[in-house]
Each structure stands twice: as C-alpha cells, then as structure tokens.
Enzyme design. Structure first.
Site, short mmCIF file in Angstrom:
data_model
loop_
_atom_site.label_atom_id
_atom_site.label_comp_id
_atom_site.label_asym_id
_atom_site.label_seq_id
_atom_site.Cartn_x
_atom_site.Cartn_y
_atom_site.Cartn_z
N GLY A 237 0.84 -1.31 0.03
CA GLY A 237 -0.05 0.00 0.06
C GLY A 237 0.85 1.15 -0.11
N GLY B 264 2.33 4.63 1.42
CA GLY B 264 2.73 5.32 2.71
C GLY B 264 1.89 6.06 3.78
N PRO B 265 1.49 7.22 3.04
CG PRO B 265 1.48 9.16 1.81
CD PRO B 265 1.84 7.77 1.75
N GLY C 118 1.14 2.66 5.35
CA GLY C 118 2.22 3.03 6.52
C GLY C 118 1.90 3.82 7.70
CD GLU D 26 19.14 2.37 7.61
OE1 GLU D 26 19.79 3.74 7.16
OE2 GLU D 26 19.09 1.67 6.72
CB CYS E 54 20.86 4.86 3.55
SG CYS E 54 20.81 3.08 4.11
P1 NDP Z 1 10.07 7.45 2.26
O1 NDP Z 1 10.57 7.69 3.46
O2 NDP Z 1 8.64 8.56 1.76
O3 NDP Z 1 9.79 6.01 2.13
C1 NDP Z 1 10.22 4.89 2.97
C2 NDP Z 1 8.86 4.26 3.31
O4 NDP Z 1 8.20 4.89 4.09
C3 NDP Z 1 7.85 3.72 2.04
O5 NDP Z 1 7.38 2.24 2.54
C4 NDP Z 1 6.89 4.78 1.86
O6 NDP Z 1 5.81 4.10 1.58
C5 NDP Z 1 6.72 4.70 3.81
N1 NDP Z 1 5.75 5.88 4.09
C6 NDP Z 1 5.92 7.17 3.28
N2 NDP Z 1 5.17 8.10 3.82
C7 NDP Z 1 4.88 7.36 5.15
C8 NDP Z 1 3.96 8.13 6.21
N3 NDP Z 1 3.53 9.09 6.19
N4 NDP Z 1 3.89 7.20 7.08
C9 NDP Z 1 4.32 5.82 7.17
N5 NDP Z 1 5.09 5.39 6.25
C10 NDP Z 1 5.26 6.18 5.13
O7 NDP Z 1 11.33 7.64 1.14
P2 NDP Z 1 10.94 7.93 -0.51
O8 NDP Z 1 10.65 6.77 -1.21
O9 NDP Z 1 9.95 9.07 -0.84
O10 NDP Z 1 12.46 8.69 -0.85
C11 NDP Z 1 12.89 9.99 -0.65
C12 NDP Z 1 14.12 10.21 -0.05
O11 NDP Z 1 14.40 9.48 0.93
C13 NDP Z 1 15.16 9.66 -1.05
O12 NDP Z 1 15.76 10.55 -1.99
C14 NDP Z 1 16.40 9.54 0.04
O13 NDP Z 1 17.19 10.71 0.27
C15 NDP Z 1 15.55 9.00 1.38
N6 NDP Z 1 15.67 7.59 1.53
C16 NDP Z 1 16.47 7.22 2.22
C17 NDP Z 1 16.56 5.68 2.43
C18 NDP Z 1 17.61 4.90 3.33
O14 NDP Z 1 17.77 3.91 3.41
N7 NDP Z 1 18.13 5.34 4.30
C19 NDP Z 1 15.52 4.87 1.64
C20 NDP Z 1 14.74 5.51 0.63
C21 NDP Z 1 14.84 6.86 0.70
P3 NDP Z 1 5.69 4.50 -0.10
O15 NDP Z 1 6.65 3.60 -0.70
O16 NDP Z 1 4.19 4.26 -0.58
O17 NDP Z 1 6.14 6.06 -0.34
#
Ligand code: NDP
Length: 498
Positions: free
Chosen positions: A233, A235-236, A239, A277, A311
């Site tokens: 599903g 994230g917003p 999640g 993380e 990361c």
């Molecule tokens: P997000 O933090 O949005 O996504 C990580 C996970 O969180 C996904 O499963 C996402 O769902 C979920 N999520 C998003 N919004 C919410 C919420 N409000 N409540 C709970 N869960 C949520 O990362 P992005 O994919 O948007 O990437 C953006 C940036 O984040 C990247 O450019 C990078 O800089 C950083 N990033 C860092 C990572 C790391 O390993 N440290 C990994 C990924 C990203 P969904 O997939 O539906 O959005």
C-alpha cells in the site's frame, strides 16, 4: 511448534485469490514475480478491503510489469489483529524451532535466487549481476545469520541472585524503502522472528513484488499463520495506519528523515518502541599517504553501486589540498567507465530522477565544478529513469550538494587543509550513518575513524560485514540493525529475583 492460536499453518496456497503457485504471478525459474492480487494476512493470500491497486514500473523501460493491491487502514487493522493473535504461540515457541523455520526460509530463498534477482532487477532497475550478488545474496546471508543466532542466543542469563529474561517486544510494524528492497525487509523481519515477535510489513510502493515473493518463502518454510503479514500500500495510507496502530508494539522504519521524524513523533506520543534507519551523507576521507588511486576508485564504486541509492554511500570524498587535483583527474577518468544502461542502472522512478538532476543543477548554481556527468539525460537513452554519474569538484562543505542526501550517482569532492580540517568537514553534517578512512597504515586510519561521529566506518577498503551493527549517529537514526545488536532491538528484558 505452536501455531500461535491462529487459523493453522500458513502454506501460501489456500488464499482467496492469486496465491496458487501455478498462478503466472508466482513466477518460475528465474522468471519475474509479477504480483499476487492479494494481501498476505493470517497465513493466507486474501483480498484487500478496497479495490485500489499499485502498478509496478520497470525503471529501465518505464513499462508496467505487475501490480499489487493498495491496502488501506482496514487491511492494516486486520493484519495487526492476526499478528497479535499469533504472538503468544510464536513467543512461546522454543528458539531452536524458530531457528529451524528461519533456516528453511534461507534454503528456500537461496533456491529462488534467480527469481529474486530478476524481480528486483525489474522493479528497481538494478543491473542483473548486482541484483544477484547483492539484492538476492545479501538477504540470504542475513537470514542465515539469524537462523544461527536464534539457536545460539542466550535468551536467559544469571546475574547474581537474578535470572534475566530476554522476551520478544511483541507485534512489530515494519516499514521499508525501495533501495535494497529485500535486504531492508529481511534486516527487520529475520531478527524480529528470531526474537519471537510477530510482524506486519508495509513495503515500498515502488518495489512490492519481491516482498510478496518473500511472503511465499516464509509460508513455504512453515512459519505459523499470522506470524508474518504483508500489507502492500501507500505510505501515507497503509504506512501511517501501521505506525499509528495501538496494536503495534514496535515500529521499525527505514527511509527518509522526513518520514522518520513523523514516525518517531507518533511512536513517542504513544510511548512505543521505535527504530529508525534514515539518511546519510557519509564521508570518504583519504588521508595523506593513502593509496590515492585505490581510494578514489573504490570510493566511486561505492557511490555508483545501486545508482547511488544507498543510505550509507560515501557521497563526500575528502582529499588533502596537495593531492586534490590528482584525485579529481582520477575520478573524472574513472567515471567515464560507468556507462548508464550497462554498468549503471536507472534510479527508481521519475520523481527520484528529477530530484537528482535538480541537485546537480543546484550544485552548478552554487559554483561547484562538474568534472564528469551533468544534469542532462545520458546520451542515447530514449527511455528509463537514467541519470549521468556525476562528480563535482571545488565543493565547499556548506553547499547543499555537500550537506543534503541526494540519493543518486553523485559524488562531491572536497579539499581539506589538514587532518583537523578533514575531521571538521567529515563531522559537519546532520547525518552520521557510515564513512570510510584511507590511511598510509591501519593505525592512523583507525585513529581518525574513532573521532568520526558516525555509526560505521570502513578502514582502507574493509568489506561489508552482515554481522556488524548498522545504524546511525545524529539524524541518521535510532537503533541498530544486523547481527546481535539487530536482534536486541526486538527484545525486552525482565529480571526475576531469587
Ligand atoms: P520515504 O521515507 O517516503 O519511504 C520509505 C517508506 O516509508 C516507504 O515504504 C513509504 O511508502 C513509507 N512512507 C511514506 N510516507 C509515510 C508515512 N507518512 N507514514 C508511514 N510510512 C510512510 O522515502 P522516499 O521513497 O520518498 O524517498 C525519498 C528520499 O528518502 C530519498 O531521495 C532518499 O534521500 C531518502 N531515502 C532514504 C533511504 C534510506 O535507506 N535511508 C531509503 C529510501 C529513501 P511509499 O513507498 O508508499 O512511499
């Protein structure tokens, strides 16, 4: 083995739809898993409450390759209830039996290596060799480590007149990103299961296919129903519902700092455990006297692997003023070998591509000098979310490109005057996830690494260790994953006095 008081053993085949192993979605030898149209809850593939779907796109071709349901808060609630129902049984299951399930899962995952690699290659865009060697093999190694640890970990110890028990924290809500889609899942699920916790997983919307494949693996390994549940599903929606659910005892999140901050605040308000993380902007410190060519080449390989979407990538290369120009010349020449579409895959989606190219433009506006790559589309790439591997020279430590996580194949090269200056620059971001130090000898490199505010440092090209604790200082996160420290996240202690 206890079955957790739920509906019986999960076998992954008696679900409502889409779960039959003959379903083309289930893939075959080396085929891509294209998605069950169902959620994995209570040991079965079941229909989602709503009818929303998420299309999965191959970032290399921009073509839709599969789809999964977009679960809602209602589905999350059903999954958390299943996990709660399964908790007493799984927590009471002898560690040796939990270990046996993890070992079986390891074998089954290893047997599906080609399928895992093909699936991650398709949904993330990773080059096939990297997908096999890292995206498939690393999770298998981590599963193996927790199979061993579950069997050998001392869950009880005597301390004077006390017996100290390590008990599972409870129901875990795991929220994972797309960059290492299966590794990030296994790094949470394997220690949680080893500890005796039950899990609800919400994987990234861009890479849900390998998560479904993993659910099939766990079911086939004999994991009791309800111990592991998967809600694909957004994230917003899904999640956030998982992070806020009162039936979840621990939220383990990997992803952006922005979402991590929100999840941490939600968990804090409910006084529940949280592991975060988050991002990084790690320094690759090349000390005077180090092997410059090796340090520069390994440093570039570290960043360009996975198209810069790591990361812990060493995205800031720090070189002493005397050898700086030589290092820039080596980096510019070496970057030409990373040809997009061949050695370098695309980034995960159009938003990420635009974000990375935006940062490259921003670096130019800030006055940094592009010595390789640039913001334009790579030549001859008609489709796919490709970005040119880019190296910036003449970067000042306070520039946005030197402070913010770009999450693409972009390296910034920063000149330092002496070791104190290098340390100030290395420690001069809000992040502290990883790093590297290259010195003339191990001793001088270790001495520098001890002073770095960061969770993991590779000395003179040290190899990744799946048993070493992984996690951040400062805004790179809270908690540790992998190895014994990763297991500890899922345990709480009780002491009995005699
Ligand atoms: P997000 O933090 O949005 O996504 C990580 C996970 O969180 C996904 O499963 C996402 O769902 C979920 N999520 C998003 N919004 C919410 C919420 N409000 N409540 C709970 N869960 C949520 O990362 P992005 O994919 O948007 O990437 C953006 C940036 O984040 C990247 O450019 C990078 O800089 C950083 N990033 C860092 C990572 C790391 O390993 N440290 C990994 C990924 C990203 P969904 O997939 O539906 O959005």
């Amino acid at each position: 083995m206890a079955d957790g008081g739920s509906t019986g053993r999960a076998d992954g085949t008696d679900g409502a739809d889409g779960a039959d192993k003959r379903d083309p979605a289930s893939g075959g030898d080396g085929a891509i898993h294209r998605g069950h149209q169902a959620l994995f809850i209570g040991g079965k593939w079941v229909p989602a409450a709503g009818d929303g779907t998420i299309e999965v796109v191959d970032p290399a071709t921009e073509q839709v390759i599969g789809s999964v349901p977009a679960g809602t808060a209602l589905d999350v609630d059903t999954a958390v209830r299943a996990a709660r129902a399964a908790l007493p049984g799984w927590a009471a299951t002898p560690p040796a039996d939990r270990a046996a399930v993890l070992a079986a899962a390891r074998d089954l995952l290893a047997a599906r290596r080609e399928e895992v690699a093909a699936t991650v290659s398709a949904e993330l865009g990773a080059p096939p060799a990297f997908a096999a060697a890292v995206h498939a093999d690393l999770p298998t190694a981590v599963l193996a480590s927790y199979a061993e640890m579950a069997a050998s970990h001392p869950f009880e110890e005597r301390v004077g007149n006390s017996r100290v028990l390590q008990e599972p924290v409870g129901v875990v809500g795991a929220i994972t990103p797309w960059n290492y889609p299966l590794h990030q899942i296994v790094a949470k699920v394997a220690p949680a299961l080893a500890a005796g916790c039950t899990v609800v997983l919400k994987p990234a919307e861009d890479t849900p296919l390998v998560a479904q494949l993993f659910a099939d693996v766990l079911a086939a390994a004999g994991l009791p129903a309800g111990v592991f549940n998967l809600v694909t599903g957004l994230g917003p929606v899904a999640g956030q519902a998982l992070a806020e659910h009162p039936g979840v005892d621990l939220v383990s999140f990997t992803g952006s700092t922005a979402v991590g901050r929100q999840i941490g605040a939600t968990a804090g308000a409910a006084v529940k455990r949280v592991a975060l993380e988050l991002g990084g902007k790690s320094a690759n410190v090349i000390l005077p006297g180090a092997d410059l060519a090796r340090a520069v080449n390994v440093g570039l390989a570290n960043v360009f692997a996975n198209s810069g979407q790591t990361c812990s990538a060493w995205t800031r290369m720090l070189v002493d003023a005397e050898r700086y120009d030589e290092a820039v010349a080596i980096a510019a020449a070496a970057t030409a070998k990373y040809v997009p579409g061949d050695r370098l895959g695309p980034v995960v989606n159009a938003k990420q591509r635009d974000r990375v190219r935006g940062y490259i433009r921003r670096g130019q506006e800030e006055g940094a000098r592009v010595v390789a790559g640039g913001p334009d589309a790579p030549e001859g790439m008609e489709s796919g979310y490709y970005v040119r591997p880019t190296v910036f020279a003449d970067v000042q430590p306070d520039m946005a490109i030197a402070q913010e996580e770009i999450f693409g194949p972009v390296v910034v090269m920063i000149r330092y005057q002496d070791e104190e200056d290098a340390l100030r620059i290395a420690n001069g971001t809000v992040y502290g996830l990883a790093g590297a130090v290259w010195g003339a000898d191990e001793e001088s490199a270790v001495a520098f690494a001890r002073r770095m505010d960061t969770g993991q440092v590779d000395i003179n090209g040290g190899r990744f260790n799946p048993l070493a604790p992984f996690g951040g200082y400062k805004q790179s996160g809270v908690g540790r994953e992998l190895g014994a420290h990763g297991l500890a996240e899922y345990l709480q202690t009780k002491s009995l006095q005699f």
